[in-house]
Every structure is written in C-alpha cells, then in structure tokens.
Scaffold this motif. Structure first.
Motif, PDB file in Angstrom:
ATOM      1  N   VAL A  85       0.735  -1.304  -0.121  1.00  0.00           N
ATOM      2  CA  VAL A  85      -0.152  -0.002  -0.136  1.00  0.00           C
ATOM      3  C   VAL A  85       0.953   1.304  -0.051  1.00  0.00           C
ATOM      4  CG1 VAL A  85      -1.555   1.347   1.489  1.00  0.00           C
ATOM      5  CG2 VAL A  85      -2.065  -1.091   0.756  1.00  0.00           C
ATOM      6  N   THR A  86       1.807   1.215   0.989  1.00  0.00           N
ATOM      7  CA  THR A  86       2.545   2.395   0.863  1.00  0.00           C
ATOM      8  C   THR A  86       3.404   2.920  -0.270  1.00  0.00           C
ATOM      9  OG1 THR A  86       4.330   1.280   2.066  1.00  0.00           O
ATOM     10  CG2 THR A  86       2.740   2.459   3.262  1.00  0.00           C
ATOM     11  N   ALA A  87       3.817   1.637  -1.036  1.00  0.00           N
ATOM     12  CA  ALA A  87       4.501   1.911  -2.357  1.00  0.00           C
ATOM     13  C   ALA A  87       3.659   2.444  -3.575  1.00  0.00           C
ATOM     14  CB  ALA A  87       5.177   0.487  -2.669  1.00  0.00           C
ATOM     15  N   LEU A  88       2.352   1.888  -3.518  1.00  0.00           N
ATOM     16  CA  LEU A  88       1.503   2.130  -4.162  1.00  0.00           C
ATOM     17  C   LEU A  88       0.829   3.615  -4.468  1.00  0.00           C
ATOM     18  CD1 LEU A  88       0.064  -1.297  -5.362  1.00  0.00           C
ATOM     19  CD2 LEU A  88       1.684   0.022  -6.658  1.00  0.00           C
ATOM     20  N   LEU A  89       0.879   4.170  -3.245  1.00  0.00           N
ATOM     21  CA  LEU A  89       0.375   5.257  -2.979  1.00  0.00           C
ATOM     22  C   LEU A  89       1.083   6.519  -3.715  1.00  0.00           C
ATOM     23  CD1 LEU A  89      -0.514   5.521   0.849  1.00  0.00           C
ATOM     24  CD2 LEU A  89      -2.010   5.724  -1.094  1.00  0.00           C
ATOM     25  N   SER A  90       2.400   6.218  -3.918  1.00  0.00           N
ATOM     26  CA  SER A  90       2.948   7.202  -4.868  1.00  0.00           C
ATOM     27  C   SER A  90       3.217   6.905  -6.298  1.00  0.00           C
ATOM     28  CB  SER A  90       4.493   7.221  -4.254  1.00  0.00           C
ATOM     29  OG  SER A  90       5.298   6.004  -4.557  1.00  0.00           O
ATOM     30  N   ALA A  91       2.360   6.028  -6.799  1.00  0.00           N
ATOM     31  CA  ALA A  91       2.336   5.496  -8.065  1.00  0.00           C
ATOM     32  C   ALA A  91       1.623   6.606  -9.064  1.00  0.00           C
ATOM     33  CB  ALA A  91       1.809   4.478  -8.303  1.00  0.00           C
ATOM     34  N   PRO A  92       1.936   7.135 -10.379  1.00  0.00           N
ATOM     35  CA  PRO A  92       1.299   8.279 -10.971  1.00  0.00           C
ATOM     36  C   PRO A  92      -0.399   7.728 -11.198  1.00  0.00           C
ATOM     37  CG  PRO A  92       2.630   6.872 -12.412  1.00  0.00           C
ATOM     38  CD  PRO A  92       2.996   6.307 -10.939  1.00  0.00           C
ATOM     39  N   ARG A  93      -1.288   8.746 -11.209  1.00  0.00           N
ATOM     40  CA  ARG A  93      -2.641   8.718 -11.491  1.00  0.00           C
ATOM     41  C   ARG A  93      -3.325   7.705 -10.485  1.00  0.00           C
ATOM     42  NH1 ARG A  93      -4.321   9.248 -17.396  1.00  0.00           N
ATOM     43  NH2 ARG A  93      -5.998  10.457 -16.189  1.00  0.00           N
ATOM     44  N   VAL A  94      -3.016   7.429  -9.189  1.00  0.00           N
ATOM     45  CA  VAL A  94      -3.665   6.595  -8.560  1.00  0.00           C
ATOM     46  C   VAL A  94      -4.534   7.588  -7.565  1.00  0.00           C
ATOM     47  CG1 VAL A  94      -3.222   5.368  -6.292  1.00  0.00           C
ATOM     48  CG2 VAL A  94      -2.066   4.760  -8.133  1.00  0.00           C
ATOM     49  N   LYS A  95      -5.831   7.147  -7.529  1.00  0.00           N
ATOM     50  CA  LYS A  95      -6.700   7.924  -6.621  1.00  0.00           C
ATOM     51  C   LYS A  95      -6.830   7.314  -5.413  1.00  0.00           C
ATOM     52  CE  LYS A  95     -11.024   7.893  -8.551  1.00  0.00           C
ATOM     53  NZ  LYS A  95     -12.137   7.817  -8.917  1.00  0.00           N
ATOM     54  N   SER A  96      -6.943   6.029  -5.135  1.00  0.00           N
ATOM     55  CA  SER A  96      -6.844   5.519  -3.806  1.00  0.00           C
ATOM     56  C   SER A  96      -6.352   4.015  -3.840  1.00  0.00           C
ATOM     57  CB  SER A  96      -8.283   5.424  -3.334  1.00  0.00           C
ATOM     58  OG  SER A  96      -9.031   4.695  -4.042  1.00  0.00           O
ATOM     59  N   VAL A  97      -5.827   3.744  -2.787  1.00  0.00           N
ATOM     60  CA  VAL A  97      -5.539   2.376  -2.429  1.00  0.00           C
ATOM     61  C   VAL A  97      -5.962   2.013  -1.087  1.00  0.00           C
ATOM     62  CG1 VAL A  97      -3.298   0.799  -2.266  1.00  0.00           C
ATOM     63  CG2 VAL A  97      -3.136   2.888  -3.349  1.00  0.00           C
ATOM     64  N   ARG A  98      -6.504   0.755  -1.104  1.00  0.00           N
ATOM     65  CA  ARG A  98      -7.266   0.239  -0.169  1.00  0.00           C
ATOM     66  C   ARG A  98      -6.706  -1.324   0.106  1.00  0.00           C
ATOM     67  NH1 ARG A  98     -11.481   1.834  -3.232  1.00  0.00           N
ATOM     68  NH2 ARG A  98     -11.968  -0.057  -3.668  1.00  0.00           N
ATOM     69  N   ALA A  99      -6.722  -1.903   1.168  1.00  0.00           N
ATOM     70  CA  ALA A  99      -6.431  -3.233   1.529  1.00  0.00           C
ATOM     71  C   ALA A  99      -7.376  -3.989   2.581  1.00  0.00           C
ATOM     72  CB  ALA A  99      -4.902  -3.183   2.176  1.00  0.00           C
ATOM     73  N   GLN A 100      -7.374  -5.315   2.288  1.00  0.00           N
ATOM     74  CA  GLN A 100      -7.970  -6.205   2.916  1.00  0.00           C
ATOM     75  C   GLN A 100      -7.095  -7.382   3.175  1.00  0.00           C
ATOM     76  OE1 GLN A 100     -11.767  -7.212   1.171  1.00  0.00           O
ATOM     77  NE2 GLN A 100     -12.524  -8.035   3.161  1.00  0.00           N
ATOM     78  N   THR A 101      -7.057  -7.502   4.457  1.00  0.00           N
ATOM     79  CA  THR A 101      -6.112  -8.793   4.938  1.00  0.00           C
ATOM     80  C   THR A 101      -7.049  -9.699   5.780  1.00  0.00           C
ATOM     81  OG1 THR A 101      -4.380  -7.275   5.192  1.00  0.00           O
ATOM     82  CG2 THR A 101      -4.097  -9.057   6.308  1.00  0.00           C
ATOM     83  N   MET A 102      -6.806 -10.935   5.513  1.00  0.00           N
ATOM     84  CA  MET A 102      -7.484 -11.833   6.147  1.00  0.00           C
ATOM     85  C   MET A 102      -6.522 -13.004   6.486  1.00  0.00           C
ATOM     86  SD  MET A 102      -9.892 -13.291   3.039  1.00  0.00           S
ATOM     87  CE  MET A 102     -10.047 -11.226   2.404  1.00  0.00           C
ATOM     88  N   PHE A 103      -7.095 -14.142   7.149  1.00  0.00           N
ATOM     89  CA  PHE A 103      -6.290 -15.226   7.313  1.00  0.00           C
ATOM     90  C   PHE A 103      -5.642 -15.914   6.093  1.00  0.00           C
ATOM     91  CE2 PHE A 103      -4.854 -19.405   8.766  1.00  0.00           C
ATOM     92  CZ  PHE A 103      -4.370 -19.298  10.038  1.00  0.00           C
ATOM     93  N   GLY A 104      -4.403 -15.674   5.747  1.00  0.00           N
ATOM     94  CA  GLY A 104      -3.527 -16.344   4.908  1.00  0.00           C
ATOM     95  C   GLY A 104      -3.650 -15.529   3.287  1.00  0.00           C
ATOM     96  N   ASP A 105      -4.391 -14.444   3.423  1.00  0.00           N
ATOM     97  CA  ASP A 105      -4.516 -13.656   2.178  1.00  0.00           C
ATOM     98  C   ASP A 105      -4.394 -12.261   2.545  1.00  0.00           C
ATOM     99  OD1 ASP A 105      -4.837 -15.876   0.054  1.00  0.00           O
ATOM    100  OD2 ASP A 105      -6.991 -16.022   1.293  1.00  0.00           O
TER     101      ASP A 105
END
Length: 143
Positions: free
Chosen positions: A70-90
């Motif tokens: 998430v932190t790396a992709l926040l600086s990518a060009p033309r990115v509007k938002s980055v969201r993450a969902q973490t669960m057991f094993g994924d």
C-alpha cells in the motif's frame, strides 16, 4: 417544389414502395449490428493485487505484506486511492486509478512498483495482479 415531389411519388408508386422497403431492411440490418451497451461501464479503473501467505495470521500479513504494498503504490502516478483487506492467509490490495487511465498502463505501473518492493516482502510471498477487466466481466475479485 413540394407539390412536384408529391406528384412524382403519385406517378411512381412502385419506386416509392421499393425505396421504403429498402430503407426498412437497411434500418433493421443496422440496428442488429450497432453495439449497444444496456448498462454502460462506469466502474473505476482498478487493479487488484492478491497475495497468499498460507498459515499466517492477518496481523502478520498486514504488517509484512499489505502495508509495504500500500505505501509503495500510494506514490504511483494517477492513483486515486489504495485500499487493503487482510484476512487469514490472504491479502488483497485494491488500487483505484483516476478516470480515463488505460487499464493496461495501470497494470504495468503496478507491476513495476511490485518489482521495486519485492526485496522488502517475505521470501515466500509472491503478489499477483488480477487477470480480468473491471466492467467487462463479473466485478469484484473474479471468484
């Protein structure tokens, strides 16, 4: 002028009828071949990154996988938002780009950024991007 057109049509009914039939046939042919989209694609350009790390709890995956991505992709060009969902094993990271961004350009940027952070991720973790085009197939995770 209008009276001459009406007079010509009255004297040539076969040509008028044939022309009308040809116009109807051409109209039906065109309607069958016009690509209409009953539900237009108004979805965002989105790239989904799925990372599997079997047997690990969500808190470890969040700290060691989701957060660096998430932190790396926040600086990518033309990115509007980055969201993450973490669960057991994924871990799922959803990268939404600005309107008008080409999907294939967005996927290549995400792939570049994933290659840059590969050394910061655990050795047995390999993130993969989604293989579907949002809006063309079933939306979501492609399950």
């Amino acid at each position: 002028m209008l009276s001459r057109i009406i007079a010509w049509c009255a004297h040539n009914p076969f040509l008028v009828f044939t022309g009308a039939i040809l116009l109807v046939v051409a109209g039906v042919w065109c309607v069958q071949r016009v690509p209409l989209d009953a539900l237009p694609d108004i979805s965002d350009v989105q790239v989904i990154i799925h990372t599997e790390w079997a047997g690990e709890p969500p808190s470890v995956i969040e700290d060691q996988v989701s957060y660096p991505i998430v932190t790396a992709l926040l600086s990518a060009p033309r990115v509007k938002s980055v969201r993450a969902q973490t669960m057991f094993g994924d871990s799922y990271v959803f990268v939404v780009f600005q309107d008008g961004t080409d999907l294939y350009w967005a996927r290549s940027r995400v792939t570049e950024y994933l290659q840059q952070i590969a050394g910061r991720l655990p050795a047995d973790v390999h993130p993969a991007t989604s293989r579907h085009r949002p809006g063309r197939h079933r939306r979501g995770l492609g399950l």
